[in-house]
Design a protein around this motif. Structure first.
Motif, PDB file in Angstrom:
ATOM      1  N   ALA A 268       0.832  -1.200   0.000  1.00 19.95           N
ATOM      2  CA  ALA A 268       0.000   0.000   0.000  1.00 19.95           C
ATOM      3  C   ALA A 268       0.868   1.251   0.000  1.00 19.95           C
ATOM      4  CB  ALA A 268      -0.902  -0.004   1.238  1.00 19.95           C
ATOM      5  N   LEU A 269       0.319   2.340  -0.524  1.00 13.75           N
ATOM      6  CA  LEU A 269       1.013   3.616  -0.454  1.00 13.75           C
ATOM      7  C   LEU A 269       1.049   4.090   1.001  1.00 13.75           C
ATOM      8  CD1 LEU A 269      -0.525   5.547  -3.492  1.00 13.75           C
ATOM      9  CD2 LEU A 269       1.632   4.298  -3.407  1.00 13.75           C
ATOM     10  N   PRO A 270       2.156   4.698   1.447  1.00 14.50           N
ATOM     11  CA  PRO A 270       2.193   5.259   2.801  1.00 14.50           C
ATOM     12  C   PRO A 270       1.171   6.387   2.948  1.00 14.50           C
ATOM     13  CG  PRO A 270       4.396   5.116   1.846  1.00 14.50           C
ATOM     14  CD  PRO A 270       3.423   4.866   0.736  1.00 14.50           C
ATOM     15  N   PRO A 271       0.836   6.764   4.181  1.00 16.08           N
ATOM     16  CA  PRO A 271      -0.055   7.918   4.373  1.00 16.08           C
ATOM     17  C   PRO A 271       0.525   9.166   3.713  1.00 16.08           C
ATOM     18  CG  PRO A 271       0.249   6.712   6.433  1.00 16.08           C
ATOM     19  CD  PRO A 271       1.217   6.133   5.452  1.00 16.08           C
ATOM     20  N   ARG A 272      -0.367  10.053   3.297  1.00 12.86           N
ATOM     21  CA  ARG A 272      -0.006  11.304   2.610  1.00 12.86           C
ATOM     22  C   ARG A 272       0.831  11.045   1.365  1.00 12.86           C
ATOM     23  NH1 ARG A 272       0.973  12.804   8.021  1.00 12.86           N
ATOM     24  NH2 ARG A 272      -0.593  14.230   8.862  1.00 12.86           N
ATOM     25  N   SER A 273       0.442  10.036   0.606  1.00 10.46           N
ATOM     26  CA  SER A 273       1.156   9.695  -0.631  1.00 10.46           C
ATOM     27  C   SER A 273       0.239   9.862  -1.831  1.00 10.46           C
ATOM     28  CB  SER A 273       1.677   8.257  -0.584  1.00 10.46           C
ATOM     29  OG  SER A 273       2.692   8.116   0.373  1.00 10.46           O
ATOM     30  N   GLY A 274       0.859  10.149  -2.955  1.00  7.95           N
ATOM     31  CA  GLY A 274       0.154  10.189  -4.219  1.00  7.95           C
ATOM     32  C   GLY A 274       0.959   9.458  -5.274  1.00  7.95           C
ATOM     33  N   SER A 275       0.286   9.035  -6.328  1.00  7.74           N
ATOM     34  CA  SER A 275       0.967   8.288  -7.395  1.00  7.74           C
ATOM     35  C   SER A 275       0.453   8.745  -8.746  1.00  7.74           C
ATOM     36  CB  SER A 275       0.745   6.780  -7.229  1.00  7.74           C
ATOM     37  OG  SER A 275      -0.643   6.477  -7.339  1.00  7.74           O
ATOM     38  N   ALA A 276       1.229   8.442  -9.781  1.00  7.30           N
ATOM     39  CA  ALA A 276       0.832   8.789 -11.144  1.00  7.30           C
ATOM     40  C   ALA A 276       1.623   7.932 -12.117  1.00  7.30           C
ATOM     41  CB  ALA A 276       1.080  10.267 -11.428  1.00  7.30           C
ATOM     42  N   PHE A 277       1.051   7.714 -13.306  1.00  4.71           N
ATOM     43  CA  PHE A 277       1.722   6.961 -14.370  1.00  4.71           C
ATOM     44  C   PHE A 277       1.547   7.733 -15.665  1.00  4.71           C
ATOM     45  CE2 PHE A 277       3.258   2.453 -14.956  1.00  4.71           C
ATOM     46  CZ  PHE A 277       3.838   2.673 -16.191  1.00  4.71           C
ATOM     47  N   GLU A 278       2.671   8.065 -16.289  1.00  2.00           N
ATOM     48  CA  GLU A 278       2.647   8.783 -17.561  1.00  2.00           C
ATOM     49  C   GLU A 278       3.480   8.012 -18.583  1.00  2.00           C
ATOM     50  OE1 GLU A 278       1.092  11.571 -18.356  1.00  2.00           O
ATOM     51  OE2 GLU A 278       0.330  12.125 -16.356  1.00  2.00           O
ATOM     52  N   GLU A 279       2.966   7.911 -19.813  1.00  2.00           N
ATOM     53  CA  GLU A 279       3.728   7.261 -20.871  1.00  2.00           C
ATOM     54  C   GLU A 279       3.350   7.848 -22.215  1.00  2.00           C
ATOM     55  OE1 GLU A 279       2.617   3.093 -20.569  1.00  2.00           O
ATOM     56  OE2 GLU A 279       1.162   3.324 -22.185  1.00  2.00           O
ATOM     57  N   LEU A 280       4.194   7.553 -23.209  1.00  4.49           N
ATOM     58  CA  LEU A 280       3.915   7.996 -24.570  1.00  4.49           C
ATOM     59  C   LEU A 280       4.088   6.812 -25.508  1.00  4.49           C
ATOM     60  CD1 LEU A 280       3.310  10.403 -26.479  1.00  4.49           C
ATOM     61  CD2 LEU A 280       5.770  10.583 -26.831  1.00  4.49           C
TER      62      LEU A 280
ATOM     63  N   LEU B 173       5.751  13.126 -11.438  1.00  2.31           N
ATOM     64  CA  LEU B 173       6.094  13.575 -10.092  1.00  2.31           C
ATOM     65  C   LEU B 173       5.199  14.740  -9.658  1.00  2.31           C
ATOM     66  CD1 LEU B 173       9.959  13.287 -10.399  1.00  2.31           C
ATOM     67  CD2 LEU B 173       8.565  12.137  -8.655  1.00  2.31           C
ATOM     68  N   ARG B 174       4.962  15.676 -10.558  1.00  3.27           N
ATOM     69  CA  ARG B 174       4.073  16.791 -10.210  1.00  3.27           C
ATOM     70  C   ARG B 174       2.668  16.289  -9.867  1.00  3.27           C
ATOM     71  NH1 ARG B 174       5.716  22.002 -11.237  1.00  3.27           N
ATOM     72  NH2 ARG B 174       7.568  22.297 -12.552  1.00  3.27           N
ATOM     73  N   GLU B 175       2.165  15.377 -10.684  1.00  6.16           N
ATOM     74  CA  GLU B 175       0.814  14.867 -10.462  1.00  6.16           C
ATOM     75  C   GLU B 175       0.746  14.047  -9.167  1.00  6.16           C
ATOM     76  OE1 GLU B 175      -3.172  14.376 -11.029  1.00  6.16           O
ATOM     77  OE2 GLU B 175      -1.781  15.660 -12.145  1.00  6.16           O
ATOM     78  N   ALA B 176       1.766  13.226  -8.922  1.00  4.11           N
ATOM     79  CA  ALA B 176       1.776  12.441  -7.687  1.00  4.11           C
ATOM     80  C   ALA B 176       1.849  13.343  -6.466  1.00  4.11           C
ATOM     81  CB  ALA B 176       2.958  11.475  -7.705  1.00  4.11           C
ATOM     82  N   ALA B 177       2.665  14.394  -6.536  1.00  2.00           N
ATOM     83  CA  ALA B 177       2.772  15.326  -5.412  1.00  2.00           C
ATOM     84  C   ALA B 177       1.463  16.067  -5.180  1.00  2.00           C
ATOM     85  CB  ALA B 177       3.900  16.316  -5.673  1.00  2.00           C
ATOM     86  N   ALA B 178       0.789  16.449  -6.255  1.00  2.00           N
ATOM     87  CA  ALA B 178      -0.495  17.131  -6.116  1.00  2.00           C
ATOM     88  C   ALA B 178      -1.535  16.209  -5.484  1.00  2.00           C
ATOM     89  CB  ALA B 178      -0.983  17.613  -7.491  1.00  2.00           C
ATOM     90  N   ARG B 179      -1.547  14.962  -5.865  1.00  2.00           N
ATOM     91  CA  ARG B 179      -2.498  14.015  -5.257  1.00  2.00           C
ATOM     92  C   ARG B 179      -2.169  13.766  -3.792  1.00  2.00           C
ATOM     93  NH1 ARG B 179      -2.527  10.112 -10.628  1.00  2.00           N
ATOM     94  NH2 ARG B 179      -4.285  11.159 -11.659  1.00  2.00           N
ATOM     95  N   ALA B 180      -0.885  13.750  -3.456  1.00  2.00           N
ATOM     96  CA  ALA B 180      -0.496  13.561  -2.063  1.00  2.00           C
ATOM     97  C   ALA B 180      -0.935  14.736  -1.201  1.00  2.00           C
ATOM     98  CB  ALA B 180       1.021  13.374  -1.960  1.00  2.00           C
ATOM     99  N   ALA B 181      -0.904  15.939  -1.769  1.00  2.00           N
ATOM    100  CA  ALA B 181      -1.252  17.149  -1.017  1.00  2.00           C
ATOM    101  C   ALA B 181      -2.754  17.412  -0.970  1.00  2.00           C
ATOM    102  CB  ALA B 181      -0.545  18.358  -1.631  1.00  2.00           C
ATOM    103  N   ALA B 182      -3.512  16.735  -1.827  1.00  2.00           N
ATOM    104  CA  ALA B 182      -4.957  16.970  -1.876  1.00  2.00           C
ATOM    105  C   ALA B 182      -5.613  16.510  -0.584  1.00  2.00           C
ATOM    106  CB  ALA B 182      -5.562  16.245  -3.073  1.00  2.00           C
ATOM    107  N   PRO B 183      -6.679  17.215  -0.142  1.00  2.00           N
ATOM    108  CA  PRO B 183      -7.396  16.778   1.069  1.00  2.00           C
ATOM    109  C   PRO B 183      -7.934  15.375   0.894  1.00  2.00           C
ATOM    110  CG  PRO B 183      -8.111  18.963   0.371  1.00  2.00           C
ATOM    111  CD  PRO B 183      -7.252  18.424  -0.738  1.00  2.00           C
ATOM    112  N   PRO B 184      -7.962  14.570   1.973  1.00  2.00           N
ATOM    113  CA  PRO B 184      -8.484  13.196   1.851  1.00  2.00           C
ATOM    114  C   PRO B 184      -9.956  13.173   1.458  1.00  2.00           C
ATOM    115  CG  PRO B 184      -7.946  13.716   4.144  1.00  2.00           C
ATOM    116  CD  PRO B 184      -7.527  14.890   3.315  1.00  2.00           C
TER     117      PRO B 184
END
Length: 311
Positions: A195-207, A300-311
């Protein structure tokens, strides 16, 4: 296109499957979305094919506080619908097409170990593992098992030894292009995604050149924030730029700053230094290196934004 001749086996339980795998030189058929094309194009020519789709107890999807266990026969579409892990869901939407995901298995993709595939990168960045079972020396196997619907190791009625079960961490599981740590005679019975740790966000980007194609390059990211919403940890895994998923811990480059003030240029440079792409008919090494930087910053930007978003 037709496959080369082979002997087909359809065991009805795990004991029979492990006995077969211990005695014949063959390939395992689960979803078949990787194996069948290899057979049809004559890139693989096993003497035996062991179809494990009739085995009970291997299709479970179990989520707990520590993570998610996915059984060997759990289809990619089923796992995506279950919504049991955010990064798994983000990756699975990028895998091929719905018709492929309806048959393809998560564990089968891991064992196939394609360095351009999404799911090996997810297992790698999370620090997950794959559980492998084989027949015990000197006897047939009993119900085997483990987390998430996989059978549990132990003795069977009559005193027969249970199967030998081992768990292989992701950093040791992927050995090279289309090469995993699964040995002859072994069957992958489940995979564990922490599981992701508390206050974590993730993202997957590809081309990719076309939707559903393998990516020219891809990056999945996990960012964890501390109580003050500063970046405490950041990891990425890159696909399509090495013989195995390339994992880079970029926590130090983030500098434990608030996500909005992280020097992403320095972070991206650290990711680029970790990969060694090669030229091929689809893209040059230089282009892939450029893509990794662009995709890493987005992820990384998207994962950080999701981590910072309110639960």
């Amino acid at each position: 296109m037709k496959p080369p001749p082979f002997t087909y086996h359809a065991p009805r339980d795990l004991r029979e499957a492990l006995d077969l795998l211990a005695e014949v030189d063959g390939k395992v058929l689960a979803g078949g979305q990787s194996l069948i094309p290899l057979l049809n194009m004559r890139l693989a020519a096993p003497a035996h094919v062991v179809d494990v789709n009739r085995l009970p107890g291997l299709s479970g999807i179990e989520a707990g506080p520590g993570g998610v266990t996915v059984g060997a026969l759990a289809r990619q579409a089923e796992v995506a619908r279950a919504g049991v892990h955010p990064l798994l869901g983000q990756a699975l939407r990028l895998v091929a097409h719905p018709v492929i995901r309806n048959r393809g298995t998560v564990v089968g993709s891991l064992v196939h170990a394609d360095p351009a595939a999404e799911l090996p990168a997810v297992l790698a960045v999370l620090g997950g593992s794959v559980r492998l079972a084989r027949r015990a020396p000197g006897g047939s196997s009993g119900p085997a098992a483990g987390r998430g619907g996989s059978p549990s190791p132990g003795a069977v009625p009559g005193g027969s030894p249970g199967p030998v079960v081992r768990e292989v961490a992701a950093d040791a599981f992927f050995a090279g292009p289309l090469e995993s740590a699964a040995e002859p005679g072994e069957l992958a019975v489940s995979a564990f995604f922490p599981a992701l740790p508390p206050r974590s966000g993730s993202a997957f980007e590809e081309l990719a050149r076309r939707h559903g194609d393998y990516a020219l390059a891809g990056v999945c990211a996990v960012v964890t924030l501390d109580e003050d919403l500063h970046v405490a940890a950041a990891r990425v895994a890159c696909v399509g730029v090495g013989p195995v998923p390339v994992v880079a811990d970029v926590s130090e480059a983030c500098g434990r700053r608030p996500a909005a003030t992280v020097p992403w240029e320095a972070v991206v440079a650290a990711v680029r230094r970790a990969v060694e792409p090669e030229d091929d008919i689809h893209a040059s090494a230089a282009y892939r290196l450029h893509l990794v930087g662009v995709l890493a910053e987005r992820a990384l930007r998207e994962a950080a934004a999701r981590a910072a978003a309110p639960p």
